[in-house]
Design a protein around this motif. Sequence first.
Motif, mmCIF file in Angstrom:
data_model
loop_
_atom_site.group_PDB
_atom_site.id
_atom_site.type_symbol
_atom_site.label_atom_id
_atom_site.label_comp_id
_atom_site.label_asym_id
_atom_site.label_seq_id
_atom_site.Cartn_x
_atom_site.Cartn_y
_atom_site.Cartn_z
ATOM 1 N N PRO A 164 2.083 6.809 3.969
ATOM 2 C CA PRO A 164 1.643 8.205 4.011
ATOM 3 C C PRO A 164 2.529 9.185 3.255
ATOM 4 O O PRO A 164 2.022 10.025 2.528
ATOM 5 C CB PRO A 164 1.617 8.506 5.513
ATOM 6 C CG PRO A 164 1.336 7.183 6.148
ATOM 7 C CD PRO A 164 2.032 6.167 5.275
ATOM 8 N N ASN A 165 3.856 9.099 3.365
ATOM 9 C CA ASN A 165 4.697 10.065 2.654
ATOM 10 C C ASN A 165 4.609 9.863 1.145
ATOM 11 O O ASN A 165 4.704 10.805 0.377
ATOM 12 C CB ASN A 165 6.143 10.023 3.143
ATOM 13 C CG ASN A 165 6.810 8.691 2.913
ATOM 14 O OD1 ASN A 165 6.147 7.672 2.774
ATOM 15 N ND2 ASN A 165 8.124 8.690 2.885
ATOM 16 N N HIS A 166 4.404 8.633 0.696
ATOM 17 C CA HIS A 166 4.215 8.393 -0.727
ATOM 18 C C HIS A 166 2.846 8.879 -1.185
ATOM 19 O O HIS A 166 2.677 9.299 -2.321
ATOM 20 C CB HIS A 166 4.381 6.905 -1.060
ATOM 21 C CG HIS A 166 5.814 6.477 -1.067
ATOM 22 N ND1 HIS A 166 6.410 5.926 0.027
ATOM 23 C CD2 HIS A 166 6.760 6.551 -2.025
ATOM 24 C CE1 HIS A 166 7.677 5.674 -0.259
ATOM 25 N NE2 HIS A 166 7.912 6.037 -1.489
ATOM 26 N N ARG A 167 1.863 8.827 -0.303
ATOM 27 C CA ARG A 167 0.530 9.312 -0.648
ATOM 28 C C ARG A 167 0.579 10.820 -0.911
ATOM 29 O O ARG A 167 -0.032 11.304 -1.850
ATOM 30 C CB ARG A 167 -0.480 8.983 0.459
ATOM 31 C CG ARG A 167 -1.904 9.266 0.036
ATOM 32 C CD ARG A 167 -2.921 8.633 0.947
ATOM 33 N NE ARG A 167 -2.811 7.198 1.079
ATOM 34 C CZ ARG A 167 -3.264 6.313 0.191
ATOM 35 N NH1 ARG A 167 -3.841 6.711 -0.903
ATOM 36 N NH2 ARG A 167 -3.124 5.019 0.397
ATOM 37 N N ASP A 168 1.325 11.564 -0.102
ATOM 38 C CA ASP A 168 1.474 13.004 -0.328
ATOM 39 C C ASP A 168 2.175 13.266 -1.659
ATOM 40 O O ASP A 168 1.800 14.165 -2.402
ATOM 41 C CB ASP A 168 2.264 13.656 0.806
ATOM 42 C CG ASP A 168 1.493 13.678 2.121
ATOM 43 O OD1 ASP A 168 0.255 13.491 2.093
ATOM 44 O OD2 ASP A 168 2.135 13.871 3.166
ATOM 45 N N ARG A 178 0.850 -1.195 0.000
ATOM 46 C CA ARG A 178 0.000 0.000 0.000
ATOM 47 C C ARG A 178 0.882 1.241 0.000
ATOM 48 O O ARG A 178 2.022 1.203 0.451
ATOM 49 C CB ARG A 178 -0.893 0.032 1.242
ATOM 50 C CG ARG A 178 -1.810 -1.141 1.338
ATOM 51 C CD ARG A 178 -3.011 -0.914 0.453
ATOM 52 N NE ARG A 178 -3.923 -2.041 0.556
ATOM 53 C CZ ARG A 178 -4.505 -2.588 -0.483
ATOM 54 N NH1 ARG A 178 -4.295 -2.160 -1.679
ATOM 55 N NH2 ARG A 178 -5.317 -3.597 -0.332
ATOM 56 N N CYS A 179 0.334 2.349 -0.512
ATOM 57 C CA CYS A 179 1.059 3.618 -0.472
ATOM 58 C C CYS A 179 1.209 4.047 0.982
ATOM 59 O O CYS A 179 0.220 4.178 1.688
ATOM 60 C CB CYS A 179 0.302 4.710 -1.232
ATOM 61 S SG CYS A 179 0.780 4.829 -2.944
ATOM 62 N N TRP A 234 1.320 3.274 -7.803
ATOM 63 C CA TRP A 234 -0.076 3.354 -7.391
ATOM 64 C C TRP A 234 -0.995 2.692 -8.415
ATOM 65 O O TRP A 234 -1.898 1.944 -8.057
ATOM 66 C CB TRP A 234 -0.476 4.811 -7.165
ATOM 67 C CG TRP A 234 -1.873 4.950 -6.669
ATOM 68 C CD1 TRP A 234 -2.312 4.799 -5.386
ATOM 69 C CD2 TRP A 234 -3.025 5.238 -7.464
ATOM 70 N NE1 TRP A 234 -3.669 4.987 -5.335
ATOM 71 C CE2 TRP A 234 -4.139 5.260 -6.594
ATOM 72 C CE3 TRP A 234 -3.230 5.490 -8.816
ATOM 73 C CZ2 TRP A 234 -5.428 5.522 -7.042
ATOM 74 C CZ3 TRP A 234 -4.513 5.751 -9.259
ATOM 75 C CH2 TRP A 234 -5.590 5.762 -8.368
ATOM 76 N N LEU A 243 2.188 11.216 -4.251
ATOM 77 C CA LEU A 243 1.231 10.848 -5.283
ATOM 78 C C LEU A 243 0.215 11.967 -5.499
ATOM 79 O O LEU A 243 -0.089 12.332 -6.639
ATOM 80 C CB LEU A 243 0.512 9.553 -4.914
ATOM 81 C CG LEU A 243 -0.631 9.130 -5.831
ATOM 82 C CD1 LEU A 243 -0.104 8.802 -7.229
ATOM 83 C CD2 LEU A 243 -1.367 7.941 -5.243
ATOM 84 N N ASP A 244 -0.314 12.534 -4.419
ATOM 85 C CA ASP A 244 -1.271 13.631 -4.533
ATOM 86 C C ASP A 244 -0.670 14.808 -5.295
ATOM 87 O O ASP A 244 -1.323 15.410 -6.149
ATOM 88 C CB ASP A 244 -1.749 14.091 -3.158
ATOM 89 C CG ASP A 244 -2.643 13.075 -2.465
ATOM 90 O OD1 ASP A 244 -3.114 12.127 -3.129
ATOM 91 O OD2 ASP A 244 -2.864 13.236 -1.241
ATOM 92 N N GLN A 256 -0.926 -0.990 -8.183
ATOM 93 C CA GLN A 256 -1.644 -1.491 -7.017
ATOM 94 C C GLN A 256 -3.153 -1.517 -7.237
ATOM 95 O O GLN A 256 -3.870 -2.208 -6.524
ATOM 96 C CB GLN A 256 -1.342 -0.629 -5.794
ATOM 97 C CG GLN A 256 0.071 -0.766 -5.312
ATOM 98 C CD GLN A 256 0.406 0.245 -4.238
ATOM 99 O OE1 GLN A 256 -0.369 1.141 -3.939
ATOM 100 N NE2 GLN A 256 1.579 0.101 -3.651
ATOM 101 N N GLN A 257 -3.641 -0.801 -8.224
ATOM 102 C CA GLN A 257 -5.084 -0.726 -8.453
ATOM 103 C C GLN A 257 -5.585 -1.833 -9.378
ATOM 104 O O GLN A 257 -6.779 -1.948 -9.609
ATOM 105 C CB GLN A 257 -5.471 0.644 -9.041
ATOM 106 C CG GLN A 257 -5.002 1.822 -8.222
ATOM 107 C CD GLN A 257 -5.199 1.664 -6.731
ATOM 108 O OE1 GLN A 257 -6.307 1.393 -6.281
ATOM 109 N NE2 GLN A 257 -4.134 1.806 -5.967
#
Length: 116
Positions: free
Chosen positions: A6-10, A3-4, A89, A12-13, A92-93
């Motif tokens: 948190p720092n990768h989620r930022d 899973r992404c 990402w 990615l955003d 992963q989908q």
Amino acid sequence: MVRCVPNHRDELDGVLRALADPTRRALVERLAQSPAVVSELAAPFPMALPSLLQHLRVLEDAGLVTSEKHGRVRTVSLRPGGLDVLHLWLAQQRTPAELAADRLGTHLARYVPEER
């Protein structure tokens, strides 16, 4: 499945926000061919140079491009690996059915029928 974090989620955003604009996508597509000076990048766009520089700043803040200045000339290039977080990402989908089909395709590709 990874899973992404948190720092990768930022990250990615930021990449998704940067690529949401068609002008910035066009700049990335152009820079995929080769690095370019800002004036060359600005030529096809009907906007003032400060507006284009703002688009480049968004891409740079998202980690997609880098720039360096030599004298009065600024050259912009794609940052290697800048799109990796997006690629991860998207991978992963994928649905379990797609993954199973990929495994089946790999298995079938190894099978070579005997010639008769």
